[in-house]
Design an enzyme around this catalytic site. Structure first.
Site, PDB file in Angstrom:
ATOM      1  N   CYS A 115      -4.339 -11.802 -12.312  1.00  0.00           N
ATOM      2  CA  CYS A 115      -3.791 -10.755 -13.193  1.00  0.00           C
ATOM      3  C   CYS A 115      -2.343 -11.036 -13.574  1.00  0.00           C
ATOM      4  CB  CYS A 115      -3.892  -9.401 -12.509  1.00  0.00           C
ATOM      5  SG  CYS A 115      -5.591  -8.957 -12.132  1.00  0.00           S
ATOM      6  N   HIS A 255       1.544  -4.369 -14.469  1.00  0.00           N
ATOM      7  CA  HIS A 255       0.100  -4.639 -14.507  1.00  0.00           C
ATOM      8  C   HIS A 255      -0.623  -3.358 -14.113  1.00  0.00           C
ATOM      9  CE1 HIS A 255      -3.802  -6.160 -13.910  1.00  0.00           C
ATOM     10  NE2 HIS A 255      -3.765  -6.089 -12.593  1.00  0.00           N
ATOM     11  N   ASN A 285      -8.388  -1.946 -15.431  1.00  0.00           N
ATOM     12  CA  ASN A 285      -7.634  -3.165 -15.128  1.00  0.00           C
ATOM     13  C   ASN A 285      -8.155  -4.299 -16.020  1.00  0.00           C
ATOM     14  OD1 ASN A 285      -6.656  -5.542 -14.019  1.00  0.00           O
ATOM     15  ND2 ASN A 285      -7.091  -4.983 -11.893  1.00  0.00           N
TER      16      ASN A 285
HETATM   17  O1  UT7 Z   1      -5.488  -6.499 -10.322  1.00  0.00           O
HETATM   18  C1  UT7 Z   1      -4.832  -6.876  -9.180  1.00  0.00           C
HETATM   19  C2  UT7 Z   1      -5.626  -6.877  -7.980  1.00  0.00           C
HETATM   20  N1  UT7 Z   1      -6.281  -5.638  -7.683  1.00  0.00           N
HETATM   21  C3  UT7 Z   1      -5.698  -4.698  -6.965  1.00  0.00           C
HETATM   22  O2  UT7 Z   1      -4.542  -4.752  -6.656  1.00  0.00           O
HETATM   23  C4  UT7 Z   1      -6.575  -3.566  -6.516  1.00  0.00           C
HETATM   24  C5  UT7 Z   1      -6.022  -3.000  -5.248  1.00  0.00           C
HETATM   25  N2  UT7 Z   1      -6.906  -2.063  -4.595  1.00  0.00           N
HETATM   26  C6  UT7 Z   1      -7.233  -0.837  -5.062  1.00  0.00           C
HETATM   27  O3  UT7 Z   1      -6.880  -0.454  -6.163  1.00  0.00           O
HETATM   28  C7  UT7 Z   1      -8.001   0.083  -4.135  1.00  0.00           C
HETATM   29  O4  UT7 Z   1      -8.058  -0.489  -2.864  1.00  0.00           O
HETATM   30  C8  UT7 Z   1      -9.438   0.410  -4.605  1.00  0.00           C
HETATM   31  C9  UT7 Z   1      -9.379   1.344  -5.805  1.00  0.00           C
HETATM   32  C10 UT7 Z   1     -10.169  -0.854  -4.960  1.00  0.00           C
HETATM   33  C11 UT7 Z   1     -10.211   1.140  -3.516  1.00  0.00           C
HETATM   34  O5  UT7 Z   1      -9.525   2.299  -3.116  1.00  0.00           O
HETATM   35  P1  UT7 Z   1      -9.295   2.586  -1.561  1.00  0.00           P
HETATM   36  O6  UT7 Z   1      -8.616   3.881  -1.485  1.00  0.00           O
HETATM   37  O7  UT7 Z   1      -8.601   1.378  -0.988  1.00  0.00           O
HETATM   38  O8  UT7 Z   1     -10.770   2.739  -1.044  1.00  0.00           O
HETATM   39  P2  UT7 Z   1     -11.565   1.871   0.061  1.00  0.00           P
HETATM   40  O9  UT7 Z   1     -11.908   0.530  -0.456  1.00  0.00           O
HETATM   41  O10 UT7 Z   1     -10.825   1.955   1.364  1.00  0.00           O
HETATM   42  O11 UT7 Z   1     -12.904   2.709   0.194  1.00  0.00           O
HETATM   43  C12 UT7 Z   1     -12.894   4.066   0.632  1.00  0.00           C
HETATM   44  C13 UT7 Z   1     -14.308   4.614   0.557  1.00  0.00           C
HETATM   45  C14 UT7 Z   1     -15.355   3.696   1.210  1.00  0.00           C
HETATM   46  O12 UT7 Z   1     -16.315   4.517   1.828  1.00  0.00           O
HETATM   47  P3  UT7 Z   1     -16.243   4.805   3.410  1.00  0.00           P
HETATM   48  O13 UT7 Z   1     -16.323   3.450   4.066  1.00  0.00           O
HETATM   49  O14 UT7 Z   1     -14.927   5.490   3.638  1.00  0.00           O
HETATM   50  O15 UT7 Z   1     -17.432   5.679   3.640  1.00  0.00           O
HETATM   51  C15 UT7 Z   1     -16.001   2.998   0.050  1.00  0.00           C
HETATM   52  O16 UT7 Z   1     -17.322   2.590   0.290  1.00  0.00           O
HETATM   53  O17 UT7 Z   1     -14.710   4.754  -0.804  1.00  0.00           O
HETATM   54  C16 UT7 Z   1     -15.978   4.085  -1.002  1.00  0.00           C
HETATM   55  N3  UT7 Z   1     -16.013   3.602  -2.370  1.00  0.00           N
HETATM   56  C17 UT7 Z   1     -16.461   4.327  -3.409  1.00  0.00           C
HETATM   57  N4  UT7 Z   1     -16.969   5.573  -3.464  1.00  0.00           N
HETATM   58  C18 UT7 Z   1     -17.329   6.025  -4.678  1.00  0.00           C
HETATM   59  C19 UT7 Z   1     -15.584   2.385  -2.826  1.00  0.00           C
HETATM   60  N5  UT7 Z   1     -15.764   2.328  -4.157  1.00  0.00           N
HETATM   61  C20 UT7 Z   1     -16.312   3.506  -4.537  1.00  0.00           C
HETATM   62  C21 UT7 Z   1     -16.720   4.037  -5.767  1.00  0.00           C
HETATM   63  N6  UT7 Z   1     -17.214   5.306  -5.791  1.00  0.00           N
HETATM   64  N7  UT7 Z   1     -16.588   3.353  -6.923  1.00  0.00           N
END
Ligand code: UT7
Length: 333
Positions: A115, A255, A285
């Site tokens: 990115c 970004h 993104n």
């Molecule tokens: O472009 C440059 C590189 N990219 C980034 O810098 C992205 C950086 N990361 C992020 O933006 C965030 O980490 C995400 C948006 C990807 C995820 O958010 P998070 O708050 O870190 O969530 P998580 O991955 O810790 O997941 C929390 C929960 C999980 O469920 P459990 O294990 O707590 O039951 C996931 O399975 O949310 C669940 N989950 C979803 N639920 C509904 C993950 N994706 C989804 C979804 N809808 N789309």
């Protein structure tokens, strides 16, 4: 030594809008989760039958930037495209865009820096202008991430979108334009975001989506924790290098990965979120394309005027991150 001034900006987005409600039909997710965790409400998805390949989008954004700059294509010395989703492994997206533009006198190549591709490309362009190697450089960020997404993985498919942005850089003796660029990488963490072989078909509701045999994989949570300090640190470096403080910055164009990342970076830098330009609610993104699309929208909506200090900050796969500090040198309209 010459300075590289931005004299034109342009962007191009696919027509098709996929909102969060549409994603609820594809994977187990909700509008509420996506909005709360990311700030994204909708994204654009490129359709090949609508001439929305990476090359098409990049060329359209470039034409709009050239038109604003009033530069004919045959005056371009170099075309650099930041992308991770060129239409072919080779030749480069830049060469394919070159043909579309008829930019017969240019050297053209791509930069792969996740990115941060646009900031890395800007650094290459700035250096070649400073070194007297080029007078007019077209820098593009163009992506079709929908082709790389695993549409069964709710952890990634809700985040990404397609689009392109471009700027025209011109050499000038006048102090201003790009004041500094800083780029950094940490390959030890490449496996937090990468592409791997995969062959799941795209959902039926996205008929007309051309996919590749590669899928994106991401450890979002660990990336998030890297993104915030890396972006804040490199932004501080840019300020220090130019003897500036946060008060000197008129606009930050980051970004657009996640609104919570941007809020945390703003807090660390002690720069108000009001100074952060965001459009991730509309486009998600778009990787290398996010900063030039945002820059084009910010300029065309009158948010940047001559003399303003504008800070660009990126973070992405590699890991890579970067910051560019600009003294804006174009007047609106
Ligand atoms: O472009 C440059 C590189 N990219 C980034 O810098 C992205 C950086 N990361 C992020 O933006 C965030 O980490 C995400 C948006 C990807 C995820 O958010 P998070 O708050 O870190 O969530 P998580 O991955 O810790 O997941 C929390 C929960 C999980 O469920 P459990 O294990 O707590 O039951 C996931 O399975 O949310 C669940 N989950 C979803 N639920 C509904 C993950 N994706 C989804 C979804 N809808 N789309």
């Amino acid at each position: 030594m010459a300075f590289a001034h931005i004299t034109g900006t342009g962007s191009a987005l696919p027509q098709r809008i996929l909102d969060n409600a549409g994603l609820e039909m594809i994977v187990d997710t909700t509008d509420e989760w996506i909005t709360r965790r990311t700030g994204i409400k909708e994204r654009r998805i490129a359709m090949i039958d609508k001439n929305e390949s990476t090359t098409d989008l990049g060329a359209l954004a470039a034409r709009r930037a050239l038109e604003m700059a009033n530069v004919p294509a045959n005056e371009i010395d170099t075309i650099i495209t930041g992308t991770v989703s060129a239409d072919r492994i080779f030749p480069s997206a830049a060469c394919m865009i070159q043909r579309e533009l008829g930019a017969e006198n240019a050297a053209a190549f791509d930069v792969s820096a996740g990115c941060s591709g646009f900031i890395y490309a800007l650094e290459m362009a700035n250096n070649s202008i400073k070194a007297g190697m080029a007078k007019t450089v077209l820098v593009i960020g163009a992506e079709r991430l929908s082709s790389l997404v695993n549409w069964q993985d709710r952890g990634t498919c809700v985040l990404l979108g397609d689009g392109a942005g471009a700027v025209v850089l011109r050499a000038s003796d006048v102090h201003g334009g790009i004041l500094s660029t800083h780029i950094k990488s940490d390959g030890r963490l490449w496996d937090l975001l990468y592409s791997e072989k995969g062959n799941q078909p795209p959902p039926e509701s996205l008929n007309g989506l051309a996919t590749t045999p590669f899928h994106l994989r991401m450890e979002g949570n660990r990336l998030f924790k890297q993104a915030v300090p890396s972006m804040a640190h490199i932004a501080e470096l840019a300020l220090q290098k130019n003897g500036m403080t946060r008060e000197d910055i008129h606009l930050v164009i980051p970004h657009q990965a996640n609104i919570r990342i941007l809020q945390a970076v703003a807090e660390k830098l002690k720069i108000s979120m009001d100074k952060f330009f965001t459009n991730l609610d509309k486009y998600g993104n778009t990787s290398s394309a996010s900063i030039p699309i945002a820059m084009d929208e910010a300029f065309r909506s009158g948010l940047m005027k001559e003399g303003d200090h504008v800070l660009l900050v990126s973070f992405g796969a590699g890991l890579t991150w970067g910051a560019t500090l600009l003294r804006w040198s174009m007047s609106p309209g």
